[in-house]
Design an enzyme around this catalytic site. Structure first.
Site, PDB file in Angstrom:
ATOM      1  N   LYS A  67       4.565   0.980   9.252  1.00 58.04           N
ATOM      2  CA  LYS A  67       4.701   2.241   8.515  1.00 58.04           C
ATOM      3  C   LYS A  67       4.094   3.400   9.290  1.00 58.04           C
ATOM      4  O   LYS A  67       4.594   4.514   9.233  1.00 58.04           O
ATOM      5  CB  LYS A  67       4.019   2.112   7.152  1.00 58.04           C
ATOM      6  CG  LYS A  67       4.900   1.463   6.116  1.00 58.04           C
ATOM      7  CD  LYS A  67       4.206   1.393   4.771  1.00 58.04           C
ATOM      8  CE  LYS A  67       3.254   0.239   4.715  1.00 58.04           C
ATOM      9  NZ  LYS A  67       2.610   0.034   3.418  1.00 58.04           N
TER      10      LYS A  67
ATOM     11  N   ARG B 282       5.376 -12.479   9.746  1.00 54.66           N
ATOM     12  CA  ARG B 282       6.067 -11.255   9.352  1.00 54.66           C
ATOM     13  C   ARG B 282       7.389 -11.144  10.084  1.00 54.66           C
ATOM     14  O   ARG B 282       7.595 -11.736  11.135  1.00 54.66           O
ATOM     15  CB  ARG B 282       5.206 -10.030   9.585  1.00 54.66           C
ATOM     16  CG  ARG B 282       4.768  -9.795  11.007  1.00 54.66           C
ATOM     17  CD  ARG B 282       4.059  -8.442  11.153  1.00 54.66           C
ATOM     18  NE  ARG B 282       3.024  -8.213  10.167  1.00 54.66           N
ATOM     19  CZ  ARG B 282       2.925  -7.095   9.430  1.00 54.66           C
ATOM     20  NH1 ARG B 282       3.762  -6.107   9.583  1.00 54.66           N
ATOM     21  NH2 ARG B 282       1.953  -6.948   8.561  1.00 54.66           N
TER      22      ARG B 282
ATOM     23  N   GLU C 107       0.875  -1.168   0.000  1.00 59.12           N
ATOM     24  CA  GLU C 107       0.000   0.000   0.000  1.00 59.12           C
ATOM     25  C   GLU C 107       0.916   1.223   0.000  1.00 59.12           C
ATOM     26  O   GLU C 107       1.785   1.341   0.860  1.00 59.12           O
ATOM     27  CB  GLU C 107      -0.884   0.012   1.256  1.00 59.12           C
ATOM     28  CG  GLU C 107      -1.813   1.203   1.234  1.00 59.12           C
ATOM     29  CD  GLU C 107      -2.709   1.323   2.464  1.00 59.12           C
ATOM     30  OE1 GLU C 107      -2.605   0.480   3.374  1.00 59.12           O
ATOM     31  OE2 GLU C 107      -3.479   2.292   2.513  1.00 59.12           O
TER      32      GLU C 107
HETATM   33  P1  ATP Z   1       2.926  -2.059   7.913  1.00 58.04           P
HETATM   34  O1  ATP Z   1       2.065  -2.628   8.996  1.00 58.04           O
HETATM   35  O2  ATP Z   1       4.366  -2.008   8.248  1.00 58.04           O
HETATM   36  O3  ATP Z   1       2.412  -0.788   7.376  1.00 58.04           O
HETATM   37  P2  ATP Z   1       1.618  -3.501   5.884  1.00 58.04           P
HETATM   38  O4  ATP Z   1       1.437  -4.976   5.971  1.00 58.04           O
HETATM   39  O5  ATP Z   1       0.445  -2.640   6.150  1.00 58.04           O
HETATM   40  O6  ATP Z   1       2.866  -3.125   6.760  1.00 58.04           O
HETATM   41  P3  ATP Z   1       1.679  -3.346   3.050  1.00 58.04           P
HETATM   42  O7  ATP Z   1       2.172  -2.241   2.205  1.00 58.04           O
HETATM   43  O8  ATP Z   1       0.224  -3.609   3.089  1.00 58.04           O
HETATM   44  O9  ATP Z   1       2.233  -3.098   4.508  1.00 58.04           O
HETATM   45  O10 ATP Z   1       2.464  -4.684   2.741  1.00 58.04           O
HETATM   46  C1  ATP Z   1       2.914  -5.113   1.489  1.00 58.04           C
HETATM   47  C2  ATP Z   1       3.351  -6.535   1.612  1.00 58.04           C
HETATM   48  O11 ATP Z   1       4.452  -6.635   2.513  1.00 58.04           O
HETATM   49  C3  ATP Z   1       2.240  -7.391   2.195  1.00 58.04           C
HETATM   50  O12 ATP Z   1       2.168  -8.592   1.469  1.00 58.04           O
HETATM   51  C4  ATP Z   1       2.657  -7.610   3.617  1.00 58.04           C
HETATM   52  O13 ATP Z   1       2.157  -8.806   4.093  1.00 58.04           O
HETATM   53  C5  ATP Z   1       4.180  -7.586   3.518  1.00 58.04           C
HETATM   54  N1  ATP Z   1       4.794  -7.169   4.777  1.00 58.04           N
HETATM   55  C6  ATP Z   1       4.540  -6.047   5.471  1.00 58.04           C
HETATM   56  N2  ATP Z   1       5.241  -6.012   6.615  1.00 58.04           N
HETATM   57  C7  ATP Z   1       5.969  -7.159   6.644  1.00 58.04           C
HETATM   58  C8  ATP Z   1       6.896  -7.720   7.569  1.00 58.04           C
HETATM   59  N3  ATP Z   1       7.218  -7.104   8.693  1.00 58.04           N
HETATM   60  N4  ATP Z   1       7.452  -8.903   7.259  1.00 58.04           N
HETATM   61  C9  ATP Z   1       7.145  -9.524   6.116  1.00 58.04           C
HETATM   62  N5  ATP Z   1       6.282  -9.065   5.206  1.00 58.04           N
HETATM   63  C10 ATP Z   1       5.689  -7.892   5.461  1.00 58.04           C
HETATM   64 MG    MG Z   2      -1.217  -1.935   5.495  1.00 62.35          MG
END
Ligand code: ATP
Ligand code: MG
Length: 560
Positions: free
Chosen positions: A281, A271, A44
């Site tokens: 983020k 994760r 995202e």
């Molecule tokens: P955050 O909570 O840090 O904002 P998010 O999951 O909301 O992370 P996205 O941009 O939606 O962030 O994630 C893009 C991809 O990266 C998704 O497939 C998510 O599952 C993966 N991802 C995000 N954070 C991690 C992590 N800490 N370890 C492994 N994969 C991750």
């Molecule tokens: Mg997200």
């Protein structure tokens, strides 16, 4: 069609490698999806990517590489209030920098807004969606709990035509945010809360970074994600564990699309969490906005852009990602493993140079004033009468085990000569000003002329030739191993007040003059450094990338 490497022995190795590889190998054995392997990385664009995303990138693009498949980059841009083009650009830069290529397969969830809207209308016609006029709080209260069934909305059984009319009016902007939502009609008694008539469309009156003001209604993440996977032909939709409970909903939506044999399969993994680091983020944005750090690419940040600026290499991040593997159990990895992977790569690739961080002047009293010896070692390191050494390499009154320079002792200047300290010069306040030393011309290259030994070798630079530089020393951004893990304490309480120390009177040998921004160096005996983009011709700036050894871990062991 892409070629597959599915010889049995290769599949066996993949099985050992990680459980997702094993699942995919099994699918290939069974001939699923016509032997296609197609993944995607779906960020995202609401912030810069972090090291956790790097793991997901390495996993998704790595699978495509390993199985001769493809990996798409898809921006999950369903929430216009949080998303920006700046983030889109940075994400593309980071994925490329890590060494991956989505070729011509760059997609946006917003590419599918039209199709998703049509699909929502189809669900209404199939009596599987309805417009709910209740506010968010009421809807949420009616959801029940995992052990208590939900309560059906009074609007659940609206006639199809009324629903269509209302949904189109929502779409035309005739209602305000929060007036109504579109919900899927599934099962208010389901043990899975996500199946209790989830919201699939909401009204948002905000500018979208790609579709502008075309839309007043936006699909929820859950309503966009699986369908986007389906339309792109994704075979393995890999996501983190928190989506495990969304999987029945993911499958339900796909079941409502047209019937085909093909369907994407969602697979969840744990994760990445790292010690002394926050990863979300939202929290990283807080650090940036409230100026705890100097931007998303501050070298103390766990963002990919921060790591890059700090001097991390793509290889080190990819190796780290392979090392930690892929599991189904949430855990926390030691950040020193990341640093280990970095050291391992830099040890092979970084240029060795000498740099003095806290200079102490040394005058070689018996060295001629003008001649210089430009040809020491394998690179040219100019030597001259006035040098700088590191303050900590000299002690006026040394304890027994101090083997470096002190009055009357002899040490080796790396690649140069043996020197002996003959005189300690102080200023009018009694502070150490400079050292007078003599050198042994017969020890050229730092070789003993007569078999006599010196107990230590220290680094140095020629005062006249050295390039004055700024050096930024970094420590961990948090003093707590798990800053996110305290129930009633904000993670910012654990920020390390000493995470950045700037030294502006450092001297580095002239070899670095031709260094390019982000170039990697080992300052001998000191650490790994890289040239920061803040550098100017007048003042190069170096970041401490990582210490030579894990001195921090040793400290901890000593103390425990
Ligand atoms: P955050 O909570 O840090 O904002 P998010 O999951 O909301 O992370 P996205 O941009 O939606 O962030 O994630 C893009 C991809 O990266 C998704 O497939 C998510 O599952 C993966 N991802 C995000 N954070 C991690 C992590 N800490 N370890 C492994 N994969 C991750
Ligand atoms: Mg997200």
């Amino acid at each position: 069609m892409a070629e597959n490497n599915n010889a049995p022995e290769i599949l066996e190795n993949q099985k050992k490698a990680n459980f997702i590889h094993a699942l995919i190998a099994d699918d290939l054995k069974e001939g699923k999806n016509n032997n296609r392997v197609h993944t995607r990385f779906p960020p995202e664009p609401n912030g810069y990517l972090h090291i956790g995303h790097a793991k997901s990138i390495c996993l998704n693009f790595g699978i495509a590489e390993k199985f001769g498949g493809k990996c798409n980059l898809r921006f999950d841009d369903t929430n216009p209030t949080k998303e920006e083009t700046e983030y889109v650009d940075s994400i593309m830069e980071d994925v490329r920098w890590l060494g991956f290529d989505w070729e011509d397969r760059l997609y946006y969830a917003s590419d599918y807004f039209g199709k998703l809207h049509d699909f929502a209308v189809q669900l209404i016609r199939d009596r599987k969606a309805y417009v709910d006029d209740q506010d968010a709080e009421t809807i949420s209260n009616q959801k029940g709990t995992p052990t208590r069934p939900g309560v059906e909305s009074p609007f659940r059984n609206r006639p199809v035509e009324e629903n269509i009319g209302l949904f189109l009016r929502m779409t035309n902007g005739e209602f305000e945010e929060g007036d109504c939502v579109l919900r899927a009609k599934i099962d208010m008694n389901s043990p899975n809360m996500h199946m209790r008539d989830p919201i699939i469309y909401r009204i948002i009156k905000a500018h979208h970074h790609r579709t502008g003001n075309n839309w007043c209604v936006y699909p929820m993440y859950d309503f966009a994600h699986g369908q986007s996977d389906f339309w792109e032909g994704i075979t393995h939709s890999i996501c983190t564990l928190e989506f495990e409970v969304h999987r029945p909903l993911y499958n339900w939506f796909i079941d409502q699309l047209q019937e085909t044999d093909y369907r994407p399969c969602q697979i969840e993994f744990a994760r990445l969490n790292l010690t002394y680091t926050v990863m979300s983020k939202r929290k990283l944005l807080e650090l940036v906005k409230d100026k705890y750090v100097n931007g998303w690419d501050d070298p103390r940040m766990p963002t990919i852009s921060g790591l890059r600026r700090r001097g991390y290499t793509p290889e080190s991040i990819r190796n780290f990602s392979d090392r930690i593997g892929v599991t189904k159990v949430d855990g926390i990895n030691d950040v020193s493993l990341l640093e280990y992977s970095l050291r391992e790569h830099l040890n092979k690739t970084a240029q060795r140079v000498m740099g003095v961080l806290n200079p102490l002047k040394v005058i070689i009293t018996n060295y001629p004033e003008n001649p210089e010896d430009p040809d020491m070692g394998t690179r040219k390191v100019p030597f001259s009468r006035e040098l700088y050494i590191e303050q900590e390499d000299f002690m006026e009154n040394p304890p027994k085990k101090f083997f470096r320079l002190s009055p009357g002792t002899e040490v080796r200047l790396r690649y140069a000569y043996f020197i002996t300290c003959t005189n300690v010069v102080k200023d009018e306040n009694g502070n150490l000003k400079e050292l007078h030393c003599t050198y042994d011309p017969a020890s050229k290259g730092g070789n003993s002329p007569d078999g006599r030994k010196v107990k230590s070798t220290i680094h140095w630079v020629s005062a006249r030739h050295a390039i004055k530089s700024e050096v930024r020393l970094y420590d961990r951004l948090f003093v707590d191993e798990n800053p996110d893990g305290h129930k009633d304490v904000d993670f910012k309480e654990f920020i390390n007040p000493d995470s950045l120390k700037v030294l502006s009177n450092c001297f580095v040998e002239p070899f670095i003059k031709n260094a390019k921004p982000l170039g990697h160096f080992q300052f001998e005996r000191v650490g790994y450094f890289n040239l920061d983009p803040d550098s100017t011709a007048a003042m190069p700036v170096f970041n401490l990338t990582v210490n030579l050894r894990d001195s921090w871990a040793r400290e901890q062991n000593k103390n425990s």
